[in-house]
Design a protein around this motif. Structure first.
Motif, PDB file in Angstrom:
ATOM      1  N   PRO A  36       2.534   1.015  11.231  1.00  0.00           N
ATOM      2  CA  PRO A  36       2.997   2.203  11.962  1.00  0.00           C
ATOM      3  C   PRO A  36       3.195   3.382  11.025  1.00  0.00           C
ATOM      4  O   PRO A  36       3.526   3.206   9.846  1.00  0.00           O
ATOM      5  CB  PRO A  36       4.330   1.741  12.571  1.00  0.00           C
ATOM      6  CG  PRO A  36       4.300   0.252  12.532  1.00  0.00           C
ATOM      7  CD  PRO A  36       3.461  -0.130  11.359  1.00  0.00           C
ATOM      8  N   ALA A  37       3.006   4.579  11.561  1.00  0.00           N
ATOM      9  CA  ALA A  37       3.141   5.787  10.755  1.00  0.00           C
ATOM     10  C   ALA A  37       4.528   5.889  10.126  1.00  0.00           C
ATOM     11  O   ALA A  37       4.667   6.301   8.967  1.00  0.00           O
ATOM     12  CB  ALA A  37       2.848   7.016  11.605  1.00  0.00           C
ATOM     13  N   GLY A  38       5.565   5.530  10.877  1.00  0.00           N
ATOM     14  CA  GLY A  38       6.919   5.609  10.359  1.00  0.00           C
ATOM     15  C   GLY A  38       7.134   4.704   9.159  1.00  0.00           C
ATOM     16  O   GLY A  38       7.779   5.091   8.177  1.00  0.00           O
ATOM     17  N   ALA A  39       6.594   3.485   9.228  1.00  0.00           N
ATOM     18  CA  ALA A  39       6.737   2.547   8.118  1.00  0.00           C
ATOM     19  C   ALA A  39       6.019   3.061   6.878  1.00  0.00           C
ATOM     20  O   ALA A  39       6.537   2.960   5.756  1.00  0.00           O
ATOM     21  CB  ALA A  39       6.186   1.177   8.519  1.00  0.00           C
ATOM     22  N   LEU A  40       4.826   3.621   7.074  1.00  0.00           N
ATOM     23  CA  LEU A  40       4.078   4.191   5.948  1.00  0.00           C
ATOM     24  C   LEU A  40       4.854   5.344   5.315  1.00  0.00           C
ATOM     25  O   LEU A  40       4.931   5.463   4.088  1.00  0.00           O
ATOM     26  CB  LEU A  40       2.710   4.679   6.411  1.00  0.00           C
ATOM     27  CG  LEU A  40       1.682   3.616   6.797  1.00  0.00           C
ATOM     28  CD1 LEU A  40       0.436   4.273   7.397  1.00  0.00           C
ATOM     29  CD2 LEU A  40       1.290   2.771   5.584  1.00  0.00           C
ATOM     30  N   PHE A  41       5.425   6.208   6.161  1.00  0.00           N
ATOM     31  CA  PHE A  41       6.123   7.371   5.645  1.00  0.00           C
ATOM     32  C   PHE A  41       7.337   6.962   4.811  1.00  0.00           C
ATOM     33  O   PHE A  41       7.521   7.448   3.681  1.00  0.00           O
ATOM     34  CB  PHE A  41       6.576   8.283   6.788  1.00  0.00           C
ATOM     35  CG  PHE A  41       7.412   9.448   6.316  1.00  0.00           C
ATOM     36  CD1 PHE A  41       6.809  10.579   5.800  1.00  0.00           C
ATOM     37  CD2 PHE A  41       8.801   9.382   6.372  1.00  0.00           C
ATOM     38  CE1 PHE A  41       7.586  11.639   5.332  1.00  0.00           C
ATOM     39  CE2 PHE A  41       9.577  10.437   5.914  1.00  0.00           C
ATOM     40  CZ  PHE A  41       8.966  11.566   5.396  1.00  0.00           C
ATOM     41  N   TRP A  42       8.178   6.088   5.340  1.00  0.00           N
ATOM     42  CA  TRP A  42       9.388   5.725   4.616  1.00  0.00           C
ATOM     43  C   TRP A  42       9.072   4.954   3.342  1.00  0.00           C
ATOM     44  O   TRP A  42       9.755   5.129   2.320  1.00  0.00           O
ATOM     45  CB  TRP A  42      10.331   4.927   5.518  1.00  0.00           C
ATOM     46  CG  TRP A  42      10.944   5.774   6.593  1.00  0.00           C
ATOM     47  CD1 TRP A  42      10.690   5.718   7.931  1.00  0.00           C
ATOM     48  CD2 TRP A  42      11.893   6.835   6.408  1.00  0.00           C
ATOM     49  NE1 TRP A  42      11.415   6.677   8.593  1.00  0.00           N
ATOM     50  CE2 TRP A  42      12.166   7.377   7.692  1.00  0.00           C
ATOM     51  CE3 TRP A  42      12.535   7.376   5.302  1.00  0.00           C
ATOM     52  CZ2 TRP A  42      13.052   8.428   7.881  1.00  0.00           C
ATOM     53  CZ3 TRP A  42      13.424   8.426   5.486  1.00  0.00           C
ATOM     54  CH2 TRP A  42      13.671   8.941   6.761  1.00  0.00           C
ATOM     55  N   SER A  43       8.039   4.122   3.391  1.00  0.00           N
ATOM     56  CA  SER A  43       7.632   3.410   2.186  1.00  0.00           C
ATOM     57  C   SER A  43       7.080   4.387   1.152  1.00  0.00           C
ATOM     58  O   SER A  43       7.360   4.275  -0.043  1.00  0.00           O
ATOM     59  CB  SER A  43       6.575   2.358   2.531  1.00  0.00           C
ATOM     60  OG  SER A  43       6.188   1.636   1.381  1.00  0.00           O
ATOM     61  N   GLY A  44       6.299   5.382   1.616  1.00  0.00           N
ATOM     62  CA  GLY A  44       5.768   6.395   0.717  1.00  0.00           C
ATOM     63  C   GLY A  44       6.853   7.284   0.142  1.00  0.00           C
ATOM     64  O   GLY A  44       6.789   7.691  -1.030  1.00  0.00           O
ATOM     65  N   LEU A  45       7.862   7.595   0.957  1.00  0.00           N
ATOM     66  CA  LEU A  45       8.980   8.404   0.476  1.00  0.00           C
ATOM     67  C   LEU A  45       9.748   7.659  -0.616  1.00  0.00           C
ATOM     68  O   LEU A  45      10.102   8.241  -1.654  1.00  0.00           O
ATOM     69  CB  LEU A  45       9.911   8.736   1.639  1.00  0.00           C
ATOM     70  CG  LEU A  45      11.126   9.620   1.311  1.00  0.00           C
ATOM     71  CD1 LEU A  45      10.682  11.017   0.903  1.00  0.00           C
ATOM     72  CD2 LEU A  45      12.075   9.684   2.512  1.00  0.00           C
ATOM     73  N   ALA A  46       9.987   6.379  -0.377  1.00  0.00           N
ATOM     74  CA  ALA A  46      10.674   5.564  -1.382  1.00  0.00           C
ATOM     75  C   ALA A  46       9.867   5.511  -2.677  1.00  0.00           C
ATOM     76  O   ALA A  46      10.434   5.589  -3.776  1.00  0.00           O
ATOM     77  CB  ALA A  46      10.902   4.148  -0.848  1.00  0.00           C
ATOM     78  N   ALA A  47       8.548   5.397  -2.546  1.00  0.00           N
ATOM     79  CA  ALA A  47       7.692   5.359  -3.734  1.00  0.00           C
ATOM     80  C   ALA A  47       7.760   6.672  -4.500  1.00  0.00           C
ATOM     81  O   ALA A  47       7.800   6.684  -5.733  1.00  0.00           O
ATOM     82  CB  ALA A  47       6.252   5.050  -3.331  1.00  0.00           C
ATOM     83  N   GLY A  48       7.760   7.788  -3.779  1.00  0.00           N
ATOM     84  CA  GLY A  48       7.830   9.087  -4.427  1.00  0.00           C
ATOM     85  C   GLY A  48       9.118   9.273  -5.213  1.00  0.00           C
ATOM     86  O   GLY A  48       9.123   9.840  -6.316  1.00  0.00           O
ATOM     87  N   ILE A  49      10.223   8.795  -4.656  1.00  0.00           N
ATOM     88  CA  ILE A  49      11.501   8.879  -5.356  1.00  0.00           C
ATOM     89  C   ILE A  49      11.528   7.896  -6.529  1.00  0.00           C
ATOM     90  O   ILE A  49      11.957   8.235  -7.640  1.00  0.00           O
ATOM     91  CB  ILE A  49      12.665   8.600  -4.388  1.00  0.00           C
ATOM     92  CG1 ILE A  49      12.736   9.697  -3.315  1.00  0.00           C
ATOM     93  CG2 ILE A  49      13.989   8.500  -5.141  1.00  0.00           C
ATOM     94  CD1 ILE A  49      13.740   9.420  -2.203  1.00  0.00           C
ATOM     95  N   ALA A  50      11.038   6.676  -6.286  1.00  0.00           N
ATOM     96  CA  ALA A  50      11.088   5.639  -7.318  1.00  0.00           C
ATOM     97  C   ALA A  50      10.198   5.959  -8.508  1.00  0.00           C
ATOM     98  O   ALA A  50      10.530   5.615  -9.653  1.00  0.00           O
ATOM     99  CB  ALA A  50      10.691   4.288  -6.717  1.00  0.00           C
ATOM    100  N   ILE A  51       9.050   6.616  -8.270  1.00  0.00           N
ATOM    101  CA  ILE A  51       8.141   6.915  -9.379  1.00  0.00           C
ATOM    102  C   ILE A  51       8.796   7.879 -10.362  1.00  0.00           C
ATOM    103  O   ILE A  51       8.381   7.977 -11.527  1.00  0.00           O
ATOM    104  CB  ILE A  51       6.809   7.500  -8.844  1.00  0.00           C
ATOM    105  CG1 ILE A  51       5.664   7.282  -9.856  1.00  0.00           C
ATOM    106  CG2 ILE A  51       6.927   8.977  -8.513  1.00  0.00           C
ATOM    107  CD1 ILE A  51       5.189   5.880  -9.956  1.00  0.00           C
ATOM    108  N   HIS A  52       9.844   8.571  -9.897  1.00  0.00           N
ATOM    109  CA  HIS A  52      10.574   9.498 -10.775  1.00  0.00           C
ATOM    110  C   HIS A  52      11.237   8.760 -11.935  1.00  0.00           C
ATOM    111  O   HIS A  52      11.557   9.377 -12.961  1.00  0.00           O
ATOM    112  CB  HIS A  52      11.628  10.249  -9.959  1.00  0.00           C
ATOM    113  CG  HIS A  52      12.341  11.317 -10.722  1.00  0.00           C
ATOM    114  ND1 HIS A  52      11.740  12.502 -11.078  1.00  0.00           N
ATOM    115  CD2 HIS A  52      13.617  11.374 -11.200  1.00  0.00           C
ATOM    116  CE1 HIS A  52      12.612  13.253 -11.742  1.00  0.00           C
ATOM    117  NE2 HIS A  52      13.760  12.593 -11.823  1.00  0.00           N
ATOM    118  N   SER A  53      11.433   7.455 -11.787  1.00  0.00           N
ATOM    119  CA  SER A  53      12.037   6.688 -12.880  1.00  0.00           C
ATOM    120  C   SER A  53      11.154   6.701 -14.125  1.00  0.00           C
ATOM    121  O   SER A  53      11.656   6.506 -15.249  1.00  0.00           O
ATOM    122  CB  SER A  53      12.341   5.254 -12.446  1.00  0.00           C
ATOM    123  OG  SER A  53      11.189   4.604 -11.953  1.00  0.00           O
ATOM    124  N   SER A  54       9.850   6.942 -13.954  1.00  0.00           N
ATOM    125  CA  SER A  54       8.973   7.090 -15.116  1.00  0.00           C
ATOM    126  C   SER A  54       9.386   8.292 -15.949  1.00  0.00           C
ATOM    127  O   SER A  54       9.510   8.214 -17.183  1.00  0.00           O
ATOM    128  CB  SER A  54       7.512   7.260 -14.670  1.00  0.00           C
ATOM    129  OG  SER A  54       6.959   6.051 -14.223  1.00  0.00           O
TER     130      SER A  54
END
Length: 269
Positions: A36-54
């Motif tokens: 679902p679009a919602g699941a993709l969005f929230w997972s992508g949002l989490a990834a965008g925030i998490a990648i900041h740990s680099s």
């Protein structure tokens, strides 16, 4: 152990061939296309925030190291941190989805597959960018990290300004290719996933290749701290990196990976 059990164990331990890998990555892509679009969005949002740990890890290392010829090589050890969090955490990262979404399309070309692939990329990329923008804004506003690490993160991010738009595009092609390699070989190396991700993303860092999402994180930080304009950020940094990653991952690597099973039957078990 009887003979049948021994054969089963030997088969389980045998490394997957190109055909098996093609099927595994393609099936993962098909599952992503159906999400679902919602699941993709929230997972992508989490990834965008998490990648900041680099960037946080690189900034912390950069701040704690003395000026020396080896400083950048050690600082680059922070670069894989975000990828380890995102990939092992099964979050949606745009560059990883370039090959997983493309294999179903090139295997069974159709208007539906094309539409679902573009939908996936659009949602995940948009969510990744929002996540990186939020994380960068928190750093720029002083909500994350101490002033020393904040300045170090800005210094690390400023490295992307050494390239113009065309150079960023060219440098993004091998980055897209290498992240696609990670997605391709992980089904064959789940027990070594940590080291696979670490090694390949470290190469991206020390080679200075341009990754669209990490680069977007750095770009947003530079925008929010007044180092670059919005126009330069979009057209000189982010867009060239996105297009280059697509060429390297969805284009070059996907064609090579799919070409390995041409003349065979990838759908056959």
């Amino acid at each position: 152990m009887d003979q049948d059990d021994s054969k089963a164990e030997g088969k389980a331990q045998k490394a997957a061939d190109a055909k098996d890998l093609h099927r595994a990555v393609r099936e993962a892509g098909e599952s992503e296309l159906d999400r679902p679009a919602g699941a993709l969005f929230w997972s992508g949002l989490a990834a965008g925030i998490a990648i900041h740990s680099s960037l946080i890890a690189e900034g912390a290392l950069h701040a704690g190291l003395p000026e020396a010829p080896w400083r950048e090589l050690v600082t680059a050890l922070g670069y894989p941190v975000g990828f380890l969090v995102v990939i092992l955490g099964r979050m949606q990262l745009f560059t990883e989805s370039t090959i997983t979404a493309m294999l179903p399309l090139v295997t069974r070309p159709s208007g539906w597959a094309l539409q679902r692939t573009l939908r996936l990329w659009g949602i995940v990329l948009f969510a990744n960018l929002i996540g990186t923008a939020l994380a960068a804004a928190m750093v720029a506003g002083g909500a994350l990290g101490n002033p020393e690490i904040r300045e170090a993160m800005i210094a690390v991010s400023a490295g992307i300004l050494e390239l113009n738009g065309w150079q960023t595009f060219i440098n993004a092609i091998p980055a897209g290719f290498l992240i696609a390699v990670v997605a391709w070989i992980l089904p064959n190396g789940r027990n070594q996933a940590f080291w696979i991700i670490l090694a390949i993303t470290y190469v991206i860092a020390i080679a200075g290749f341009s990754h669209s999402i990490v680069g977007a994180d750095e770009t947003f930080l530079l925008v929010f701290t007044g180092k670059v304009t919005v126009e330069q950020a979009v057209f000189g940094l982010m867009l060239p990196a996105i297009l280059g990653n697509l060429v390297g991952g969805a284009g070059l690597f996907t064609l090579l990976a799919h070409g390995q099973v041409q003349g065979e039957t990838p759908d056959q078990p």
